[in-house]
Design a protein around this motif. Structure first.
Motif, PDB file in Angstrom:
ATOM      1  N   GLU A  41       0.828  -1.207   0.000  1.00 28.91           N
ATOM      2  CA  GLU A  41       0.000   0.000   0.000  1.00 28.91           C
ATOM      3  C   GLU A  41       0.869   1.266   0.000  1.00 28.91           C
ATOM      4  O   GLU A  41       0.555   2.251  -0.665  1.00 28.91           O
ATOM      5  CB  GLU A  41      -0.949   0.013   1.204  1.00 28.91           C
ATOM      6  N   ALA A  42       1.955   1.214   0.752  1.00 29.25           N
ATOM      7  CA  ALA A  42       2.844   2.383   0.816  1.00 29.25           C
ATOM      8  C   ALA A  42       3.491   2.624  -0.551  1.00 29.25           C
ATOM      9  O   ALA A  42       3.640   3.774  -0.993  1.00 29.25           O
ATOM     10  CB  ALA A  42       3.919   2.165   1.876  1.00 29.25           C
ATOM     11  N   VAL A  43       3.848   1.532  -1.230  1.00 30.16           N
ATOM     12  CA  VAL A  43       4.470   1.662  -2.557  1.00 30.16           C
ATOM     13  C   VAL A  43       3.446   2.211  -3.555  1.00 30.16           C
ATOM     14  O   VAL A  43       3.729   3.134  -4.323  1.00 30.16           O
ATOM     15  CB  VAL A  43       5.034   0.302  -3.036  1.00 30.16           C
ATOM     16  N   THR A  44       2.240   1.658  -3.519  1.00 34.13           N
ATOM     17  CA  THR A  44       1.191   2.101  -4.452  1.00 34.13           C
ATOM     18  C   THR A  44       0.898   3.592  -4.258  1.00 34.13           C
ATOM     19  O   THR A  44       0.722   4.331  -5.227  1.00 34.13           O
ATOM     20  CB  THR A  44      -0.098   1.265  -4.243  1.00 34.13           C
ATOM     21  N   LYS A  45       0.880   4.017  -3.017  1.00 34.46           N
ATOM     22  CA  LYS A  45       0.611   5.431  -2.736  1.00 34.46           C
ATOM     23  C   LYS A  45       1.722   6.309  -3.335  1.00 34.46           C
ATOM     24  O   LYS A  45       1.455   7.309  -4.001  1.00 34.46           O
ATOM     25  CB  LYS A  45       0.521   5.648  -1.223  1.00 34.46           C
ATOM     26  N   LYS A  46       2.960   5.903  -3.119  1.00 35.86           N
ATOM     27  CA  LYS A  46       4.079   6.696  -3.655  1.00 35.86           C
ATOM     28  C   LYS A  46       4.049   6.717  -5.185  1.00 35.86           C
ATOM     29  O   LYS A  46       4.300   7.758  -5.804  1.00 35.86           O
ATOM     30  CB  LYS A  46       5.416   6.120  -3.176  1.00 35.86           C
ATOM     31  N   VAL A  47       3.767   5.583  -5.783  1.00 39.69           N
ATOM     32  CA  VAL A  47       3.717   5.517  -7.245  1.00 39.69           C
ATOM     33  C   VAL A  47       2.616   6.431  -7.777  1.00 39.69           C
ATOM     34  O   VAL A  47       2.801   7.142  -8.770  1.00 39.69           O
ATOM     35  CB  VAL A  47       3.514   4.056  -7.718  1.00 39.69           C
ATOM     36  N   SER A  48       1.474   6.427  -7.093  1.00 40.27           N
ATOM     37  CA  SER A  48       0.364   7.249  -7.602  1.00 40.27           C
ATOM     38  C   SER A  48       0.649   8.741  -7.431  1.00 40.27           C
ATOM     39  O   SER A  48       0.012   9.577  -8.059  1.00 40.27           O
ATOM     40  CB  SER A  48      -0.950   6.861  -6.931  1.00 40.27           C
ATOM     41  N   GLU A  49       1.654   9.068  -6.626  1.00 42.55           N
ATOM     42  CA  GLU A  49       2.023  10.487  -6.447  1.00 42.55           C
ATOM     43  C   GLU A  49       3.268  10.851  -7.251  1.00 42.55           C
ATOM     44  O   GLU A  49       3.806  11.942  -7.122  1.00 42.55           O
ATOM     45  CB  GLU A  49       2.272  10.765  -4.957  1.00 42.55           C
ATOM     46  N   PHE A  50       3.715   9.927  -8.070  1.00 45.52           N
ATOM     47  CA  PHE A  50       4.904  10.181  -8.898  1.00 45.52           C
ATOM     48  C   PHE A  50       4.452  10.598 -10.304  1.00 45.52           C
ATOM     49  O   PHE A  50       3.705   9.887 -10.963  1.00 45.52           O
ATOM     50  CB  PHE A  50       5.785   8.934  -9.009  1.00 45.52           C
ATOM     51  N   PHE A  51       4.950  11.752 -10.753  1.00 46.50           N
ATOM     52  CA  PHE A  51       4.510  12.277 -12.043  1.00 46.50           C
ATOM     53  C   PHE A  51       5.687  12.599 -12.953  1.00 46.50           C
ATOM     54  O   PHE A  51       6.778  12.923 -12.492  1.00 46.50           O
ATOM     55  CB  PHE A  51       3.677  13.540 -11.828  1.00 46.50           C
ATOM     56  N   VAL A  52       5.416  12.526 -14.228  1.00 45.00           N
ATOM     57  CA  VAL A  52       6.434  12.883 -15.213  1.00 45.00           C
ATOM     58  C   VAL A  52       5.781  13.788 -16.261  1.00 45.00           C
ATOM     59  O   VAL A  52       4.621  13.571 -16.634  1.00 45.00           O
ATOM     60  CB  VAL A  52       7.064  11.602 -15.836  1.00 45.00           C
ATOM     61  N   ALA A  53       6.501  14.816 -16.689  1.00 46.33           N
ATOM     62  CA  ALA A  53       5.937  15.761 -17.656  1.00 46.33           C
ATOM     63  C   ALA A  53       6.076  15.220 -19.078  1.00 46.33           C
ATOM     64  O   ALA A  53       7.070  14.582 -19.422  1.00 46.33           O
ATOM     65  CB  ALA A  53       6.651  17.114 -17.546  1.00 46.33           C
ATOM     66  N   VAL A  54       5.057  15.496 -19.872  1.00 49.98           N
ATOM     67  CA  VAL A  54       5.068  15.101 -21.277  1.00 49.98           C
ATOM     68  C   VAL A  54       5.596  16.285 -22.101  1.00 49.98           C
ATOM     69  O   VAL A  54       5.229  17.428 -21.841  1.00 49.98           O
ATOM     70  CB  VAL A  54       3.631  14.727 -21.719  1.00 49.98           C
ATOM     71  N   PRO A  55       6.471  16.026 -23.052  1.00 51.13           N
ATOM     72  CA  PRO A  55       6.947  17.123 -23.901  1.00 51.13           C
ATOM     73  C   PRO A  55       5.922  17.411 -24.995  1.00 51.13           C
ATOM     74  O   PRO A  55       5.465  16.476 -25.669  1.00 51.13           O
ATOM     75  CB  PRO A  55       8.230  16.545 -24.512  1.00 51.13           C
ATOM     76  N   SER A  56       5.576  18.667 -25.171  1.00 52.51           N
ATOM     77  CA  SER A  56       4.571  18.998 -26.204  1.00 52.51           C
ATOM     78  C   SER A  56       5.014  18.466 -27.559  1.00 52.51           C
ATOM     79  O   SER A  56       4.207  17.990 -28.348  1.00 52.51           O
ATOM     80  CB  SER A  56       4.383  20.512 -26.275  1.00 52.51           C
ATOM     81  N   TRP A  57       6.340  18.515 -27.816  1.00 55.35           N
ATOM     82  CA  TRP A  57       6.846  18.104 -29.124  1.00 55.35           C
ATOM     83  C   TRP A  57       6.782  16.593 -29.314  1.00 55.35           C
ATOM     84  O   TRP A  57       6.902  16.099 -30.419  1.00 55.35           O
ATOM     85  CB  TRP A  57       8.264  18.619 -29.354  1.00 55.35           C
ATOM     86  N   GLY A  58       6.564  15.873 -28.221  1.00 57.26           N
ATOM     87  CA  GLY A  58       6.526  14.408 -28.304  1.00 57.26           C
ATOM     88  C   GLY A  58       5.242  13.852 -28.892  1.00 57.26           C
ATOM     89  O   GLY A  58       5.215  12.700 -29.320  1.00 57.26           O
ATOM     90  N   VAL A  59       4.166  14.636 -28.902  1.00 56.37           N
ATOM     91  CA  VAL A  59       2.905  14.088 -29.403  1.00 56.37           C
ATOM     92  C   VAL A  59       2.792  14.167 -30.928  1.00 56.37           C
ATOM     93  O   VAL A  59       1.866  13.618 -31.515  1.00 56.37           O
ATOM     94  CB  VAL A  59       1.649  14.721 -28.734  1.00 56.37           C
ATOM     95  N   GLY A  60       3.728  14.868 -31.552  1.00 56.38           N
ATOM     96  CA  GLY A  60       3.807  14.831 -33.016  1.00 56.38           C
ATOM     97  C   GLY A  60       4.766  13.713 -33.404  1.00 56.38           C
ATOM     98  O   GLY A  60       5.647  13.352 -32.622  1.00 56.38           O
ATOM     99  N   THR A  61       4.594  13.163 -34.602  1.00 55.99           N
ATOM    100  CA  THR A  61       5.528  12.141 -35.062  1.00 55.99           C
ATOM    101  C   THR A  61       6.879  12.787 -35.307  1.00 55.99           C
ATOM    102  O   THR A  61       6.967  13.843 -35.926  1.00 55.99           O
ATOM    103  CB  THR A  61       5.021  11.487 -36.360  1.00 55.99           C
ATOM    104  N   GLY A  62       7.933  12.155 -34.801  1.00 52.63           N
ATOM    105  CA  GLY A  62       9.277  12.681 -35.005  1.00 52.63           C
ATOM    106  C   GLY A  62       9.804  12.256 -36.365  1.00 52.63           C
ATOM    107  O   GLY A  62       9.061  11.784 -37.228  1.00 52.63           O
ATOM    108  N   GLY A  63      11.087  12.394 -36.529  1.00 54.46           N
ATOM    109  CA  GLY A  63      11.682  12.014 -37.799  1.00 54.46           C
ATOM    110  C   GLY A  63      13.178  12.045 -37.668  1.00 54.46           C
ATOM    111  O   GLY A  63      13.717  12.307 -36.586  1.00 54.46           O
ATOM    112  N   THR A  64      13.833  11.743 -38.735  1.00 54.39           N
ATOM    113  CA  THR A  64      15.291  11.826 -38.761  1.00 54.39           C
ATOM    114  C   THR A  64      15.671  12.856 -39.800  1.00 54.39           C
ATOM    115  O   THR A  64      14.806  13.436 -40.456  1.00 54.39           O
ATOM    116  CB  THR A  64      15.913  10.475 -39.168  1.00 54.39           C
ATOM    117  N   ARG A  65      16.968  13.070 -39.994  1.00 54.70           N
ATOM    118  CA  ARG A  65      17.349  14.024 -41.019  1.00 54.70           C
ATOM    119  C   ARG A  65      17.124  13.432 -42.411  1.00 54.70           C
ATOM    120  O   ARG A  65      17.250  14.120 -43.411  1.00 54.70           O
ATOM    121  CB  ARG A  65      18.775  14.504 -40.835  1.00 54.70           C
TER     122      ARG A  65
END
Ligand SMILES: [Mn+2]
Length: 430
Positions: A41-65
């Motif tokens: 339960e203690a682990v689940t609580k900590k995990v549910s309070e752990f967040f990571v930010a999404v990069p706006s540029w990540g939701v578009g398809t990337g590419g290479t040169r």
């Protein structure tokens, strides 16, 4: 109350299909962990309070040169991107903030804030861009930006960073990430010392404009777009920057920006020890750079990085609150699915790190028992913590299986009908 892009009923119906299996798996894992003295339960609580930010540029398809192969229903601009980010958060409950890149995401700051509020999203670190030329800018960054030999070009790059801070203030951001493409392609092309002096002087001007409750993150990268040298090439240089600028300056570690086989977890430990770990750009790589999804190639390394973070948390390091962001390029997947999966992998590494038996590990270290020290880490890493991750999502209103729920929702088909196809061709955005 946030607007949901996917009907909550659909998420609930998807969860109903999986609830009984999850309950049983969660109880079984709970019993296993209890035998090791770990309270699930203690682990689940900590995990549910752990967040990571999404990069706006990540939701578009990337590419290479070489090329970019866009998917369907690609976001047309920042407001579509925020819709996509909201879907990721709705299903994972792990990504409540978005990191913006200026000028790619430039829009009226009040409208950005209102859109974020409507979707229940906040804004993480601002990212400036002085590695490409924006239309109509007076001075080119072809030969650098903050370290450019020309004072007017440097001033323009500083000014751009100040603008990012201003936008960030309106939308509630508290940090600025500076990554520059400055460097050289030929020995002799650039004077290493003078270039770094110019960079430090320019960064000091940005630092001066930073609000008191903000942090400044500098991001190192060993190569690309410059292929012989970069001005901020490694964590040592990055540490010198943070140390020189002052207490609001910290180092950002992008997992993909090191030479192959670099011991990144050790860099993380050093930066924590000296109070200069600002945060992360999570991703994975096989050969170089940051192009692959977090946890896709070296999940054990991701775990070892989190082991250092969990250890720091465990010993109660003062003022320890690194920023967690994803920075990766999705060339062959639906970016929303990749970001859902990556957020999950990052939480998985955190959960595994939380169940490391720290007392046993310390004892093995102190008695020079190398094998058992390693086994102690491996034991935590080998645990299948997926029921913890799924339960954390379920309890906070997310999906037990977020990729399955996303596919069942038909969101991509729906937005493909609203958003015209975007241009293919060359030029990735990352
Ligand atoms: Mn990065």
């Amino acid at each position: 109350m946030a607007e949901f892009r996917i009907a909550p009923d659909l998420v609930a119906a998807e969860n109903d299909k999986r609830a009984a299996a999850l309950k049983s798996d969660y109880e079984a894992l709970g019993a296993t962990l209890a035998r090791r003295g770990v309270d699930i339960e203690a682990v689940t609580k900590k995990v549910s309070e752990f967040f990571v930010a999404v990069p706006s540029w990540g939701v578009g398809t990337g590419g290479t040169r070489f090329a970019r192969f866009p998917g369907t229903g690609e976001p047309r601009g920042i407001f579509d991107k925020l819709d996509d980010c909201a879907v990721i958060h709705q299903l994972t409950r792990a990504t409540p903030t978005v990191s913006l890149h200026i000028p790619w995401d430039k829009a009226d700051a009040k409208e950005l804030k209102a859109k974020g509020d409507a979707l229940g999203l906040g804004f993480d670190a601002m990212n400036s861009n002085t590695f490409s030329d924006a239309p109509g800018q007076a001075h080119s960054y072809k030969y650098g930006s903050l370290s450019h030999v020309d004072a007017a070009t440097r001033a323009q790059a500083v000014e751009h960073n100040l603008e990012c801070i201003e936008i960030g203030k309106t939308i509630g951001s508290k940090a600025l990430t500076v990554w520059i493409g400055d460097g050289s392609n030929f020995p002799g092309q650039s004077n290493f010392t003078k270039a770094f002096e110019r960079y430090l002087a320019a960064m000091a001007e940005i630092y001066k404009a930073l609000p008191d409750d903000w942090r400044l993150f500098s991001e190192h990268k060993m190569y690309e777009p410059a292929f012989y040298s970069t001005v901020v090439q490694d964590w040592g240089t990055n540490y010198l920057i943070a140390q020189t600028l002052g207490p609001k300056a910290f180092c950002l570690v992008d997992l993909g920006h090191h030479a192959p086989n670099t011991n990144i977890e050790m860099i993380v430990a050093r930066l924590i020890q000296f109070g200069k770990l600002g945060g992360f750009h999570f991703n994975d790589s096989k050969y170089g750079d940051d192009d692959l999804d977090a946890g896709a190639i070296e999940p054990y390394r991701l775990f070892l990085v989190f082991n250092e973070l969990a250890e720091a948390e465990h010993r109660g390091v003062k003022g320890f609150h690194p920023a967690h962001m994803i920075d990766q390029s999705h060339n062959v997947t639906d970016p929303i699915e990749s970001l859902i999966s990556s957020a999950n992998e990052i939480r998985r590494a955190y959960a595994q790190a939380l169940i490391v038996d720290r007392k046993a590990l310390a004892d093995y270290q102190d008695s020079n028992d190398a094998l058992m020290a390693s086994e102690t880490l491996k034991r935590a890493y080998r645990a299948d913590v997926e029921p913890i991750l799924a339960e954390a999502r379920r309890r906070t209103g997310g999906a037990i299986d977020p990729v399955a729920a996303y596919r069942a929702s038909g969101y991509r088909r729906q937005v493909a009908g609203e958003r015209p196809a975007s241009a293919a061709g060359s030029g990735g955005i990352i």
